[in-house]
Design an enzyme around this catalytic site. Sequence first.
Site, PDB file in Angstrom:
ATOM      1  N   TYR A 162       0.861  -1.177   0.000  1.00 31.77           N
ATOM      2  CA  TYR A 162       0.000   0.000   0.000  1.00 31.77           C
ATOM      3  C   TYR A 162       0.901   1.231   0.000  1.00 31.77           C
ATOM      4  O   TYR A 162       1.460   1.613   1.015  1.00 31.77           O
ATOM      5  CB  TYR A 162      -0.905  -0.054   1.226  1.00 31.77           C
ATOM      6  CG  TYR A 162      -1.855   1.102   1.429  1.00 31.77           C
ATOM      7  CD1 TYR A 162      -2.064   2.084   0.453  1.00 31.77           C
ATOM      8  CD2 TYR A 162      -2.579   1.206   2.604  1.00 31.77           C
ATOM      9  CE1 TYR A 162      -2.940   3.122   0.647  1.00 31.77           C
ATOM     10  CE2 TYR A 162      -3.466   2.249   2.822  1.00 31.77           C
ATOM     11  CZ  TYR A 162      -3.638   3.200   1.854  1.00 31.77           C
ATOM     12  OH  TYR A 162      -4.515   4.244   2.062  1.00 31.77           O
ATOM     13  N   LYS A 180      -1.325  -1.151  -4.153  1.00 30.50           N
ATOM     14  CA  LYS A 180      -2.315  -0.084  -4.129  1.00 30.50           C
ATOM     15  C   LYS A 180      -1.523   1.210  -4.196  1.00 30.50           C
ATOM     16  O   LYS A 180      -0.798   1.558  -3.265  1.00 30.50           O
ATOM     17  CB  LYS A 180      -3.146  -0.148  -2.853  1.00 30.50           C
ATOM     18  CG  LYS A 180      -4.165   0.977  -2.689  1.00 30.50           C
ATOM     19  CD  LYS A 180      -4.880   0.843  -1.348  1.00 30.50           C
ATOM     20  CE  LYS A 180      -6.011   1.831  -1.202  1.00 30.50           C
ATOM     21  NZ  LYS A 180      -5.585   3.220  -0.979  1.00 30.50           N
TER      22      LYS A 180
END
Length: 320
Positions: free
Chosen positions: A143, A173
């Site tokens: 992330y 992400k």
Amino acid sequence: MASRKKNLQGLVAATITPMTEHGEINLSVIGQYVDYLVEKQGVKNIFVNGTTGEGLSLSISERRRVAEEWVTKGRNKLDQVVIHVGALSLKESQELAKHAAEIGADGIAVIAPFFLKPQNKDDLTAFLKEVAAAAPALPFYYYHIPALTGVKIRAEELLDGIQEKIPTFQGLKFSDTDLLDFGQCVDQNRQRQFAFLFGVDEQLLSALVMGATGAVGSTYNYLGKKTNQMLEAYERKDFSSALNYQFCIQRFINFVIKLGFGVSQTKAIMTLVSGIPMGPPRLPLQRASKEFIDNAEAKLKSLGFLSFTDLKNGNLETSS
């Protein structure tokens, strides 16, 4: 190598953590929340306990309970439930990773530690490797959100050779506006079946052109239907319609950013649109003002995201 049913792609809602008026997690509405995402927004993938879910403001026990509830209520309804297990403590992150595997999550994601920060790619990779190893059967996602972590290590650099160090690595992400970095992540890893999940909702169309395979975002909780229409237009190469959908979404996001837009405001908008009480945010965040909610409601209606009839009847849902 981690097993998976299928690639994580399309829209992934960054879920909100519902809370009571007293600031406790409210698990009782998660089942209703699942049905709303699937039936009203056409979103069947979720990202739990991330930024939108106030994951780093929850205790480890709370994060475990929230994850369990999403997995349980989403069974046979959601396609994939990815749990964010990042923490400042390696041990806590490993504990959450193991727990995600035990409850049957479909993947885990980890943010970079942001107090005692990794100084380079090797430091960050070493941390991520230890967390991923705690759940060796689960797909692992990084992330990347440097604006919040302050960790400026480029995603392109991190991805170089990462699967040799972390065999379960299956994507990232990417929550940053640096399209050069994102584009190079895609360009330099064309031979790998990575999931490139873009995390800046108002720029998704640009990321699709550069090779994004999906998107994780807070607005997909209540603008999922409209964003799915943009994805469908893009897939059929109707770029004019896709651009019109993106501009429509941007009009709303641009409007609320000027008012002050964050997790608190997202909770208020989701309550307004879905009718499901999301409650206040946890301190130090303050709840959205009535002025913000009134202005956001008016803008949603003017753009066709809310119908006047549904609002009057108390049955709030997005329009087509």
